[in-house]
Design a protein around this motif. Structure first.
Motif: not given
Length: 399
Positions: A21-24, A210-211, A243-247
């Motif tokens: 859901t929150l990924g790139l 996330t945008a 999102h920050l954790a993924i990015a």
């Protein structure tokens, strides 16, 4: 109050569905969606270099959501995005073929949208976004507002053509009533909070947020070392932290969730180690954050990727509004509503507390990222607190 995250799930990977859901890829899809929206423009990232110097940190950057999509709040990204996604999905089912975002304003999609009604409960900003999203393609919207929502905020939602339904009690009471009526009438609930059995749509709302993180990572001169984000039910904090954790992976910043002391449902949930409903107390000036029960999806994410939780008091929220309107040195003025600057208020409170400052490793090399989540969404209330109108603040800042 301040605590570090000591939950059993802390630093565990996000659940696979939450990571998707929150990924790139999902965030790229949100940004593509925005290209089909009128009034879309990246919101500014503002450097408060004088405040940073006075605070003893390397940098403070504020992502200013006060003009997002003409609605004055980050929530413009969430509710409308979820509504549009749901309309396109329904079109795919009825037409038996894929339906692209480029078809959003086509006659066939509009015909389908006109048969749909979207409902939500709101303190103001989320309802405006849902109503705007429905209005973009001719769907109906029914917005449930509780007793504490000002007439000015009600009028701001109603101008999008939504049916307004006033509910006695708190925000949480309006959430329950919206769910009950929607089930009875066959409406689709688009909530920014989740409960057992209802997670996908709040996930879409969070996905829309996330945008602003993608934009900020492009705008920042270097990734932040610390992030302070305010929380109501937890959606915006979870979206940004996740999102920050993924990015950024292992280079992700130290993330602190900031609650109003009078509605500290995320703080108390973190302290208990499981979702907690806090008792209703005296209303908080931070009206957009006055939530007494956390979103289950948001907590599942924050329990893993938030590093600390803290609260701020009424005077902190009011003080930061005035400070942003009357900045230090050459810093630009920022119009921030009652809930907009709470993350920054949390930073300043943490810096003034030696134990919190040490626990978060805040110091001269720290690069801080915060979000002004709303502008003056109630201009009359803003002028009462700050002493000047939003236009006066911005014109003086530009002078």
């Amino acid at each position: 109050m301040f605590i570090l995250n000591s939950n059993a799930d802390y630093r565990h990977p996000l659940a696979s569905g939450d990571a998707e859901t929150l990924g790139l890829a999902a965030a790229e899809g949100v940004e593509r969606h925005l290209r089909y929206r009128e009034n879309h423009a990246e919101t500014p990232l503002i450097s408060l270099s004088s405040l940073a110097a006075a605070s003893g940190v390397a940098a403070i950057h504020v992502k200013d959501e006060g003009q997002r999509l003409g609605l004055g709040s980050f929530k413009a990204l969430g509710g409308a995005y979820a509504v549009i996604r749901l309309i396109l999905e329904e079109a795919e089912v009825r037409l038996g073929r894929p339906v692209d975002m480029a078809e959003l304003h086509s006659p066939v999609v509009k015909e389908i949208a006109e048969t749909m009604c979207f409902a939500c409960a709101t303190d103001g900003n989320h309802g405006r976004s849902v109503a705007q999203g429905a209005g973009l393609v001719g769907a109906r919207a029914a917005i449930f507002i509780h007793a504490g929502v000002s007439d000015e905020r009600v009028a701001a939602i109603a101008r999008f053509g939504a049916e307004m339904i006033r509910v006695a009690g708190s925000y949480d009471d309006s959430v329950k009533e919206a769910a009950r009526v929607a089930k009875e009438r066959g409406w689709t609930i688009v909530s920014d909070t989740s409960w057992p059995g209802y997670e996908r749509i709040p996930g879409l709302v969070m996905q829309g947020y996330t945008a602003l993180v993608c934009e900020a990572l492009r705008q920042l001169p270097a990734p932040p070392t610390h992030v302070f984000i305010q929380s109501g039910v937890g959606g915006i904090a979870a979206a940004i932290a996740g999102h920050l954790a993924i990015a950024l992976g292992d280079a992700r910043p130290v993330f602190t969730v900031v609650d109003p002391a009078r509605a500290a449902c995320l703080f108390e949930t973190a302290r208990a180690g499981h979702p907690v409903t806090v008792p209703h107390a005296e209303p908080t000036v931070m009206a957009m954050l006055e939530c007494y029960e956390p979103s289950l999806v948001a907590w599942r994410i924050l329990s893993r990727v938030a590093d600390a939780f803290m609260t701020v008091d009424e005077e902190h929220a009011i003080s930061i509004m005035r400070r942003l309107a009357n900045p230090l040195g050459g810093d630009p003025a920022i119009v921030s509503g009652e809930s907009g600057g709470v993350g920054l208020a949390g930073l300043l409170k943490a810096l003034a507390d030696p134990e919190a400052k040490a626990a978060l490793s805040l110091g001269p090399d720290s690069r801080i990222f915060v979000v002004n989540t709303e502008g003056a969404t109630d201009p009359g209330r803003y002028q009462e607190i700050v002493g000047r109108s939003p236009d006066e603040v911005l014109s003086r800042g530009a002078a």
